[in-house]
Design a protein around this motif. Structure first.
Motif, mmCIF file in Angstrom:
data_model
loop_
_atom_site.group_PDB
_atom_site.id
_atom_site.type_symbol
_atom_site.label_atom_id
_atom_site.label_comp_id
_atom_site.label_asym_id
_atom_site.label_seq_id
_atom_site.Cartn_x
_atom_site.Cartn_y
_atom_site.Cartn_z
ATOM 1 N N UNK A 83 0.823 -1.126 -0.157
ATOM 2 C CA UNK A 83 -0.096 -0.082 0.042
ATOM 3 C C UNK A 83 0.827 1.250 -0.047
ATOM 4 N N UNK A 84 2.251 1.055 0.139
ATOM 5 C CA UNK A 84 2.984 2.246 0.169
ATOM 6 C C UNK A 84 2.966 3.164 -1.111
ATOM 7 N N UNK A 85 2.481 4.535 -0.906
ATOM 8 C CA UNK A 85 2.415 5.305 -2.193
ATOM 9 C C UNK A 85 3.516 6.378 -2.207
ATOM 10 N N UNK A 86 3.994 6.928 -0.933
ATOM 11 C CA UNK A 86 4.882 7.921 -1.136
ATOM 12 C C UNK A 86 6.036 7.998 0.124
ATOM 13 N N UNK A 87 7.149 8.473 0.033
ATOM 14 C CA UNK A 87 8.028 8.710 1.072
ATOM 15 C C UNK A 87 8.216 10.223 1.159
ATOM 16 N N UNK A 88 8.136 10.749 2.338
ATOM 17 C CA UNK A 88 8.355 12.367 2.672
ATOM 18 C C UNK A 88 9.872 12.359 3.357
ATOM 19 N N UNK A 89 10.661 13.069 2.510
ATOM 20 C CA UNK A 89 11.803 13.237 3.256
ATOM 21 C C UNK A 89 11.965 14.815 3.146
ATOM 22 N N UNK A 90 12.501 15.087 4.405
ATOM 23 C CA UNK A 90 12.870 16.707 4.669
ATOM 24 C C UNK A 90 14.363 16.974 5.092
ATOM 25 N N UNK A 91 15.076 17.335 4.227
ATOM 26 C CA UNK A 91 16.716 17.661 4.599
ATOM 27 C C UNK A 91 17.107 19.063 3.987
ATOM 28 N N UNK A 92 17.654 19.733 4.984
ATOM 29 C CA UNK A 92 17.673 19.731 6.219
ATOM 30 C C UNK A 92 16.619 19.609 6.994
ATOM 31 N N UNK A 93 16.320 18.732 8.297
ATOM 32 C CA UNK A 93 15.276 18.506 8.843
ATOM 33 C C UNK A 93 14.707 19.632 9.857
ATOM 34 N N UNK B 22 8.793 10.052 -4.238
ATOM 35 C CA UNK B 22 9.445 10.409 -3.022
ATOM 36 C C UNK B 22 9.230 12.176 -3.085
ATOM 37 N N UNK B 23 8.572 12.541 -2.056
ATOM 38 C CA UNK B 23 8.460 13.972 -1.892
ATOM 39 C C UNK B 23 9.735 14.518 -1.147
ATOM 40 N N UNK B 24 10.424 15.427 -1.761
ATOM 41 C CA UNK B 24 11.508 15.972 -0.974
ATOM 42 C C UNK B 24 11.077 17.301 -0.681
ATOM 43 N N UNK B 25 11.101 17.676 0.619
ATOM 44 C CA UNK B 25 10.609 19.135 1.108
ATOM 45 C C UNK B 25 12.056 19.848 1.354
ATOM 46 N N UNK B 26 12.233 20.884 0.407
ATOM 47 C CA UNK B 26 13.583 21.340 0.401
ATOM 48 C C UNK B 26 13.603 22.878 1.111
ATOM 49 N N UNK B 27 12.582 22.981 1.869
ATOM 50 C CA UNK B 27 12.229 24.319 2.666
ATOM 51 C C UNK B 27 13.426 24.831 3.273
ATOM 52 N N UNK B 28 14.473 23.967 3.699
ATOM 53 C CA UNK B 28 15.570 24.633 4.531
ATOM 54 C C UNK B 28 16.843 24.628 3.447
ATOM 55 N N UNK B 29 16.772 24.130 2.156
ATOM 56 C CA UNK B 29 17.795 23.940 1.336
ATOM 57 C C UNK B 29 19.113 24.496 1.820
ATOM 58 N N UNK B 30 18.990 25.942 1.817
ATOM 59 C CA UNK B 30 19.943 26.963 1.774
ATOM 60 C C UNK B 30 20.740 27.014 3.047
ATOM 61 N N UNK B 31 20.215 26.501 4.121
ATOM 62 C CA UNK B 31 20.587 26.488 5.466
ATOM 63 C C UNK B 31 21.493 25.357 5.855
#
Ligand code: PLP
Length: 399
Positions: free
Chosen positions: A163-173, A199-208
């Motif tokens: 049933x796995x549809x997505x993985x969410x990664x947030x780096x930097x976390x 794979x949803x990659x949350x790049x909100x802090x990418x530059x820090x």
């Protein structure tokens, strides 16, 4: 009152709740040291503000296409390419009302009822609730303080089911500040590709990123565009939290579906903010470099101060602007904390008492799926950091 079953699945964001509580104390004239907010304390750079003023003067005050103005979609693709080495077209880019909106829309166009979404914990508070709202089921994969809260592909794989549809990664976390090493990121992307999982990659802090590390996007890896969806934000990078601008980079059919969702919900992000965003991504990056240097200085001070507290342990964050100390084994003279503890401190109580008794606002780890921890944002001045550390040391002292 009977509300929808959907809305009953979620709770108010605990980080926003802390903010409201701290504001109530401040409104009473109390001197609160606020380590709560997950937002830069720097003003939006002048050249970006001036672009917004120009947009107003030129009457860019009307509806725009729901997915954002064409020049901004192009400029975001160009910026992402130059900064993070990707190759997206405007038709694969959606401008949204903040990064959270991009994540919300991505999950809602891809996750069906009963689908599983793998989320490493500690995790940003909104991921599980966004998944639940879409009808999905969050499946948590623990990461550990002793190895820097690193997420391993083998742990992700162990959580997979049909049933796995997505993985969410947030780096930097947010909240740990952990940065996923590029090799491990590549393994996770390859695993997702092989298993047909997004794979949803949350790049909100990418530059820090500290210590001279370079920003990295999983979407820059070869042959992964059909697996990876980037959700990014201008909020933190350009100190623009209030402007509400984010973006998604995704295969065209997904980008189109997200625009459809926006067209029936929020419509376009604010026209004036979009023009400011255009200047942000086209203009100089000096302000980002300067902010990072200041965060790096504060990070050193916060770490040194926290590590002086007996019983407290705290990893050095490799990115973002949060310290995430483990305070479960600390001592305190606070009676309510003592009454609530069985030898180990309950961080929900600690956070409440810190605000009430020491006027220090922090976010308890529970909201991030990590009881025992507190999240402290050091996006505040050095002078407030000093005062906050003094109060914390006093609170966490046995007598
Ligand atoms: N992702 C993470 C990990 C965050 O911490 C935040 C904000 O705190 C966001 C996304 C969303 O930010 P915004 O909606 O302001 O772009």
């Amino acid at each position: 009152m009977q509300l929808s079953e959907r809305i009953e699945r979620i709770t108010e964001s605990p980080t926003l709740a802390v903010m409201v509580e701290a504001e109530r104390y401040k409104a009473r004239g109390l001197d609160v040291v606020d380590f709560g907010p997950g937002e830069p304390d720097f003003p939006t750079p002048d050249h970006i503000k001036r672009a917004a003023i120009r947009a107003l003067e030129q009457n860019f005050t009307k509806y725009t296409p729901a997915g954002g103005i064409a020049p901004l979609r192009q400029a975001v693709c160009d910026w992402h390419s130059a900064q993070l080495g990707t190759a997206y077209q405007p038709s694969e880019c959606v401008i949204s009302v903040g990064g959270k909106h991009a994540i919300f829309n991505t999950v809602n166009v891809l996750v069906n009822s009963g689908d599983e979404v793998v989320i490493p914990v500690p995790c940003w508070v909104s991921f599980p609730d966004i998944v639940k709202y879409a009808g999905g089921k969050p499946v948590f994969v623990p990461t550990h303080e002793h190895d820097g809260f690193c997420l391993y592909a083998r742990a992700v794989e162990a959580a997979f089911t049909p049933k796995t549809r997505m993985v969410i990664v947030n780096s930097p976390s947010n909240p740990t500040g952990a940065v996923l090493p590029a090799e491990e990121f590549a393994r996770i992307v390859e695993l997702c590709r092989r298993r047909g999982v997004w794979l949803l990659t949350d790049e909100c802090y990418s530059h820090f990123l500290y210590g001279g590390q370079r920003p990295f996007s999983a979407a820059s890896l070869p042959g992964v565009k059909e697996t990876v969806i980037v959700c990014g934000s201008l909020s933190k990078t350009f100190a623009m939290t209030g402007w509400r601008l984010g973006f998604a980079l995704a295969p065209e059919p997904i980008a189109k579906a997200m625009v459809k969702l926006q067209s029936q919900s929020t419509s376009n992000p604010t026209s004036i903010a979009q023009h400011a965003g255009l200047e942000a991504v086209r203009g100089p990056m000096d302000s980002v470099v300067n902010m990072l240097a200041e965060y790096e200085r504060r990070r050193e001070r916060v770490l040194a101060g926290l590590r002086q507290i007996a019983g407290l342990t705290c990893n050095a964050p490799a990115g973002a602007f949060y310290a995430f100390p483990n305070v479960a084994a600390c001592s305190t003279h606070d009676r309510e904390c003592l009454a609530a503890s069985n030898g180990r401190l309950d961080t929900a109580v600690v956070a409440r008492r810190l605000l009430e008794a020491a006027h220090v606002a922090v976010v308890p780890g529970e909201g991030f799926g990590a009881p025992g921890y507190l999240r402290l944002s050091y996006a505040t001045s050095m002078e407030r950091i000093e005062e906050g550390l003094r109060r914390l040391a006093e609170f966490f002292s046995p007598d």
